[in-house]
Design a protein around this motif. Structure first.
Motif, PDB file in Angstrom:
ATOM      1  N   TYR A 166       0.871  -1.180   0.000  1.00 11.08           N
ATOM      2  CA  TYR A 166       0.000   0.000   0.000  1.00 11.08           C
ATOM      3  C   TYR A 166       0.905   1.225   0.000  1.00 11.08           C
ATOM      4  O   TYR A 166       1.949   1.236   0.669  1.00 11.08           O
ATOM      5  N   TYR A 167       0.495   2.270  -0.734  1.00  8.86           N
ATOM      6  CA  TYR A 167       1.194   3.544  -0.697  1.00  8.86           C
ATOM      7  C   TYR A 167       0.175   4.671  -0.579  1.00  8.86           C
ATOM      8  O   TYR A 167      -0.876   4.651  -1.230  1.00  8.86           O
ATOM      9  N   ALA A 168       0.523   5.651   0.213  1.00  9.94           N
ATOM     10  CA  ALA A 168      -0.274   6.869   0.234  1.00  9.94           C
ATOM     11  C   ALA A 168      -0.147   7.563  -1.112  1.00  9.94           C
ATOM     12  O   ALA A 168       0.893   7.485  -1.784  1.00  9.94           O
ATOM     13  N   ASP A 169      -1.187   8.250  -1.527  1.00 10.41           N
ATOM     14  CA  ASP A 169      -1.172   8.931  -2.823  1.00 10.41           C
ATOM     15  C   ASP A 169      -0.008   9.903  -2.938  1.00 10.41           C
ATOM     16  O   ASP A 169       0.566  10.083  -4.024  1.00 10.41           O
ATOM     17  N   SER A 170       0.348  10.525  -1.825  1.00 13.13           N
ATOM     18  CA  SER A 170       1.391  11.551  -1.851  1.00 13.13           C
ATOM     19  C   SER A 170       2.778  10.993  -2.146  1.00 13.13           C
ATOM     20  O   SER A 170       3.689  11.748  -2.488  1.00 13.13           O
TER      21      SER A 170
END
Length: 124
Positions: free
Chosen positions: A59-63
């Motif tokens: 998972y990655y944050a959009d930022s």
């Protein structure tokens, strides 16, 4: 007792790179979802990346999508966060954390074990 120790933070210029490491001891590393969180001054702690226990789902944050990469080496009991194309807004204390219960989560409360944090400062 489970212990997490981060390393690799520092001062870097905009556009630079860093590689954070988190060594885990005292538990069964392969049983943990591992997450990287960050907290900037006057802001809430947020999950920037997480990786599942066995199948490497991430998972990655959009930022940070496309700039940060999380990986794990179960033989070395270590999780990594590669930070590329750094921006001043990435400046924060970065923490790694271990979750022994979930499949893949970004919820802070799910993580039972935390490191002490490592400072990342990006100058403009």
């Amino acid at each position: 007792q489970v212990q997490l120790v981060e390393s690799g933070g520092g001062l870097v210029q905009t556009g630079g790179s860093l590689r954070l490491s988190c060594a885990v001891s005292g538990g069964t590393f392969s049983n943990y979802v591992m997450g990287w969180f960050r907290q900037a001054p006057r802001k809430e702690r947020e999950c920037v990346a997480a990786i599942s226990r066995y199948d490497g789902r991430t998972y990655y944050a959009d930022s940070v999508k496309g700039r940060f990469t999380i990986s794990r080496d179960n033989a070395k009991n270590t999780v990594y966060l590669q930070l590329n194309s750094l921006r001043p807004e990435d400046t924060a204390v970065y923490y790694c954390a271990a979750d022994p219960h979930s499949y893949l989560t970004i919820t802070i409360e799910a993580y039972d074990y935390w490191g002490q944090g490592t400072q990342v400062t990006v100058s403009s």
